[in-house]
Design a protein around this motif. Structure first.
Motif, PDB file in Angstrom:
ATOM      1  N   GLU A 107       7.212  34.169  80.871  1.00 43.08           N
ATOM      2  CA  GLU A 107       6.814  35.538  79.710  1.00 43.08           C
ATOM      3  C   GLU A 107       5.336  34.820  80.515  1.00 43.08           C
ATOM      4  O   GLU A 107       5.075  34.181  81.014  1.00 43.08           O
ATOM      5  CB  GLU A 107       6.785  35.357  78.626  1.00 43.08           C
ATOM      6  N   PRO A 108       4.597  35.725  80.334  1.00 44.31           N
ATOM      7  CA  PRO A 108       3.148  35.734  80.731  1.00 44.31           C
ATOM      8  C   PRO A 108       2.220  34.157  79.772  1.00 44.31           C
ATOM      9  O   PRO A 108       3.160  34.965  78.418  1.00 44.31           O
ATOM     10  CB  PRO A 108       2.762  36.924  80.687  1.00 44.31           C
ATOM     11  N   TRP A 109       1.553  34.283  80.060  1.00 47.43           N
ATOM     12  CA  TRP A 109       1.011  33.222  78.626  1.00 47.43           C
ATOM     13  C   TRP A 109       0.934  33.812  77.817  1.00 47.43           C
ATOM     14  O   TRP A 109       0.726  33.418  76.543  1.00 47.43           O
ATOM     15  CB  TRP A 109      -0.811  32.631  79.316  1.00 47.43           C
ATOM     16  N   LEU A 110       0.219  34.937  77.180  1.00 47.35           N
ATOM     17  CA  LEU A 110       0.382  35.956  75.813  1.00 47.35           C
ATOM     18  C   LEU A 110       1.544  35.706  75.369  1.00 47.35           C
ATOM     19  O   LEU A 110       1.267  35.844  73.688  1.00 47.35           O
ATOM     20  CB  LEU A 110      -1.049  36.873  75.863  1.00 47.35           C
ATOM     21  N   LYS A 111       1.860  36.769  76.000  1.00 47.66           N
ATOM     22  CA  LYS A 111       3.615  36.674  75.472  1.00 47.66           C
ATOM     23  C   LYS A 111       4.500  35.269  74.657  1.00 47.66           C
ATOM     24  O   LYS A 111       4.714  35.375  73.571  1.00 47.66           O
ATOM     25  CB  LYS A 111       4.267  37.093  76.098  1.00 47.66           C
ATOM     26  N   SER A 112       4.144  34.440  75.426  1.00 43.65           N
ATOM     27  CA  SER A 112       4.394  32.943  75.698  1.00 43.65           C
ATOM     28  C   SER A 112       3.638  32.272  74.426  1.00 43.65           C
ATOM     29  O   SER A 112       4.770  31.203  73.299  1.00 43.65           O
ATOM     30  CB  SER A 112       3.715  32.402  76.691  1.00 43.65           C
ATOM     31  N   ARG A 113       2.556  32.284  73.920  1.00 47.33           N
ATOM     32  CA  ARG A 113       1.320  32.046  72.758  1.00 47.33           C
ATOM     33  C   ARG A 113       2.460  32.841  71.600  1.00 47.33           C
ATOM     34  O   ARG A 113       2.281  32.269  71.098  1.00 47.33           O
ATOM     35  CB  ARG A 113      -0.246  32.012  72.927  1.00 47.33           C
ATOM     36  N   GLU A 114       2.803  33.762  71.732  1.00 43.27           N
ATOM     37  CA  GLU A 114       2.865  34.763  70.370  1.00 43.27           C
ATOM     38  C   GLU A 114       4.333  33.855  70.247  1.00 43.27           C
ATOM     39  O   GLU A 114       4.912  33.855  68.781  1.00 43.27           O
ATOM     40  CB  GLU A 114       2.757  36.031  71.092  1.00 43.27           C
ATOM     41  N   PHE A 115       5.602  34.164  70.718  1.00 41.52           N
ATOM     42  CA  PHE A 115       6.457  33.565  70.854  1.00 41.52           C
ATOM     43  C   PHE A 115       6.353  31.419  69.837  1.00 41.52           C
ATOM     44  O   PHE A 115       7.114  31.770  68.550  1.00 41.52           O
ATOM     45  CB  PHE A 115       7.693  32.951  72.390  1.00 41.52           C
ATOM     46  N   CYS A 116       5.544  30.724  69.997  1.00 36.77           N
ATOM     47  CA  CYS A 116       4.823  29.938  69.474  1.00 36.77           C
ATOM     48  C   CYS A 116       4.585  29.955  68.138  1.00 36.77           C
ATOM     49  O   CYS A 116       4.790  29.642  67.409  1.00 36.77           O
ATOM     50  CB  CYS A 116       4.207  28.924  70.715  1.00 36.77           C
ATOM     51  N   ARG A 118       4.307  32.320  66.048  1.00 39.90           N
ATOM     52  CA  ARG A 118       5.942  33.509  65.142  1.00 39.90           C
ATOM     53  C   ARG A 118       6.536  32.180  64.523  1.00 39.90           C
ATOM     54  O   ARG A 118       7.745  32.296  63.597  1.00 39.90           O
ATOM     55  CB  ARG A 118       6.488  34.430  66.303  1.00 39.90           C
ATOM     56  N   ARG A 119       7.150  31.063  65.075  1.00 40.52           N
ATOM     57  CA  ARG A 119       7.959  29.327  65.048  1.00 40.52           C
ATOM     58  C   ARG A 119       7.490  28.565  63.882  1.00 40.52           C
ATOM     59  O   ARG A 119       7.203  27.331  64.192  1.00 40.52           O
ATOM     60  CB  ARG A 119       8.832  29.381  66.482  1.00 40.52           C
ATOM     61  N   GLY A 120       5.811  29.039  63.871  1.00 36.54           N
ATOM     62  CA  GLY A 120       4.926  28.231  63.134  1.00 36.54           C
ATOM     63  C   GLY A 120       4.379  26.945  63.961  1.00 36.54           C
ATOM     64  O   GLY A 120       4.105  26.092  63.856  1.00 36.54           O
ATOM     65  N   ALA A 121       3.875  27.523  65.714  1.00 38.49           N
ATOM     66  CA  ALA A 121       3.480  26.399  66.297  1.00 38.49           C
ATOM     67  C   ALA A 121       2.621  26.881  67.141  1.00 38.49           C
ATOM     68  O   ALA A 121       2.460  28.162  66.548  1.00 38.49           O
ATOM     69  CB  ALA A 121       5.087  25.967  67.188  1.00 38.49           C
ATOM     70  N   ASP A 122       2.704  26.543  69.168  1.00 36.01           N
ATOM     71  CA  ASP A 122       1.220  27.110  69.443  1.00 36.01           C
ATOM     72  C   ASP A 122       2.014  26.050  70.901  1.00 36.01           C
ATOM     73  O   ASP A 122       2.825  26.053  71.070  1.00 36.01           O
ATOM     74  CB  ASP A 122       0.100  26.864  69.178  1.00 36.01           C
ATOM     75  N   LEU A 123       1.087  26.933  72.129  1.00 38.56           N
ATOM     76  CA  LEU A 123       1.175  25.855  73.498  1.00 38.56           C
ATOM     77  C   LEU A 123       0.709  24.840  73.183  1.00 38.56           C
ATOM     78  O   LEU A 123       0.165  24.576  72.680  1.00 38.56           O
ATOM     79  CB  LEU A 123       0.385  27.153  73.908  1.00 38.56           C
ATOM     80  N   VAL A 124       1.382  23.815  74.054  1.00 40.13           N
ATOM     81  CA  VAL A 124       1.532  22.919  73.838  1.00 40.13           C
ATOM     82  C   VAL A 124      -0.035  22.037  74.565  1.00 40.13           C
ATOM     83  O   VAL A 124      -0.257  22.925  74.872  1.00 40.13           O
ATOM     84  CB  VAL A 124       1.639  22.160  75.013  1.00 40.13           C
ATOM     85  N   VAL A 125      -0.907  21.633  73.524  1.00 40.17           N
ATOM     86  CA  VAL A 125      -1.922  20.577  73.443  1.00 40.17           C
ATOM     87  C   VAL A 125      -1.746  18.932  74.276  1.00 40.17           C
ATOM     88  O   VAL A 125      -1.426  18.800  72.997  1.00 40.17           O
ATOM     89  CB  VAL A 125      -2.893  21.231  72.546  1.00 40.17           C
ATOM     90  N   ILE A 126      -2.060  18.879  74.964  1.00 37.21           N
ATOM     91  CA  ILE A 126      -1.866  17.445  76.306  1.00 37.21           C
ATOM     92  C   ILE A 126      -2.761  16.465  75.435  1.00 37.21           C
ATOM     93  O   ILE A 126      -3.712  17.070  76.030  1.00 37.21           O
ATOM     94  CB  ILE A 126      -1.736  17.513  77.301  1.00 37.21           C
ATOM     95  N   ILE A 207       5.553  25.647  76.931  1.00 36.76           N
ATOM     96  CA  ILE A 207       6.356  24.762  76.041  1.00 36.76           C
ATOM     97  C   ILE A 207       5.580  24.912  74.850  1.00 36.76           C
ATOM     98  O   ILE A 207       4.290  25.078  74.382  1.00 36.76           O
ATOM     99  CB  ILE A 207       6.480  23.010  76.380  1.00 36.76           C
ATOM    100  N   CYS A 208       7.221  24.727  73.777  1.00 32.30           N
ATOM    101  CA  CYS A 208       5.615  25.107  72.076  1.00 32.30           C
ATOM    102  C   CYS A 208       5.100  23.988  71.593  1.00 32.30           C
ATOM    103  O   CYS A 208       6.522  23.224  71.992  1.00 32.30           O
ATOM    104  CB  CYS A 208       6.245  26.000  71.581  1.00 32.30           C
ATOM    105  N   GLU A 209       4.696  23.084  70.406  1.00 30.94           N
ATOM    106  CA  GLU A 209       4.542  22.101  70.219  1.00 30.94           C
ATOM    107  C   GLU A 209       3.764  22.536  68.662  1.00 30.94           C
ATOM    108  O   GLU A 209       3.123  23.036  68.567  1.00 30.94           O
ATOM    109  CB  GLU A 209       3.127  21.348  71.313  1.00 30.94           C
ATOM    110  N   LYS A 210       4.552  22.196  67.902  1.00 30.97           N
ATOM    111  CA  LYS A 210       4.493  22.075  66.506  1.00 30.97           C
ATOM    112  C   LYS A 210       4.012  20.242  66.211  1.00 30.97           C
ATOM    113  O   LYS A 210       5.193  19.494  66.274  1.00 30.97           O
ATOM    114  CB  LYS A 210       6.189  22.152  65.403  1.00 30.97           C
TER     115      LYS A 210
END
Length: 214
Positions: A107-116, A118-126, A207-210
């Motif tokens: 998915e594009p970056w924005l839709k990928s983030r929205e996926f995360c 919606r599951r109480g997470a976000d795109l990975v922060v290293i 990759i989502c991260e919670k």
């Protein structure tokens, strides 16, 4: 026994008995002899009692702290265990103090983030080199939760923290061929410095991260 020898002379034979006069002590003598020992015993008993009280207080405090600490740890461990089990059953992976979800579609970056989100997470922060190595092992072009902010003129993570430690590939970021490359992906597999800037409309895995810190 009495024996009469002459009228005027009387002799008396005594039966031998123990003379206890030498062993007798007057009340005054007893007081002088026993008083110091009594005071010593009293002091010993008093000091022992005080020390026992102090020891009891110390034991009580130690036990309270121990049970308070272990009780909280047990409660937190149970919460983390239940939360982790719930996510792992849905395909999440546990590493460090976070859970991660690696997508199987693009998915594009924005839709990928929205996926995360919606599951109480976000795109990975290293945050650490260990986490960077962990993310790099999946050998997929994956989105990171890092984006260039025009108003700041700098890169920023999705949790609002600025970029302080980076793992850019050689000559990156570069805005290849003048494109607006405001999003970041893992691209150069096998290298620790594996980041690449890319337009946010491109399609990538993500990759989502919670975070599980309580």
């Amino acid at each position: 026994m009495v024996r009469v020898v002459h009228k005027e002379e009387i002799s008396i034979d005594y039966v031998n008995t123990r003379d206890t006069s030498a062993n007798r002590l007057t009340d005054k003598d007893r007081k002088v002899h026993h008083a110091p020992a009594g005071r010593r015993i009293y002091r010993i008993v008093a000091i022992s009692f005080v020390l026992l009280c102090i020891l009891q207080v110390a034991v009580n405090v130690t036990l309270r702290l121990y049970f308070f600490k272990t009780g909280n740890l047990t409660r937190n461990d149970n919460i983390l265990e239940k939360l982790s089990d719930s996510y792992i059953k849905r395909g999440w992976v546990f590493f460090g103090s976070s859970l991660y979800f690696i997508s199987s579609s693009k998915e594009p970056w924005l839709k990928s983030r929205e996926f995360c989100q919606r599951r109480g997470a976000d795109l990975v922060v290293i945050n650490t080199v260990g986490e960077q190595d962990f993310i790099g092992q999946f050998y997929r072009l994956t989105w990171l939760g890092l984006m260039y902010q025009e108003e700041l003129g700098d890169w920023e993570w999705v949790d609002g923290t600025p970029l302080t430690k980076s793992y850019w590939g050689e000559s990156e970021p570069n805005g290849y061929q003048g494109r607006n490359e405001s999003c970041v992906e893992i691209r150069f597999f096998g290298d620790q410095n594996s980041w690449n800037d890319i337009p946010c409309y491109e399609q990538n895995f993500w990759i989502c991260e919670k975070k599980l810190a309580l």
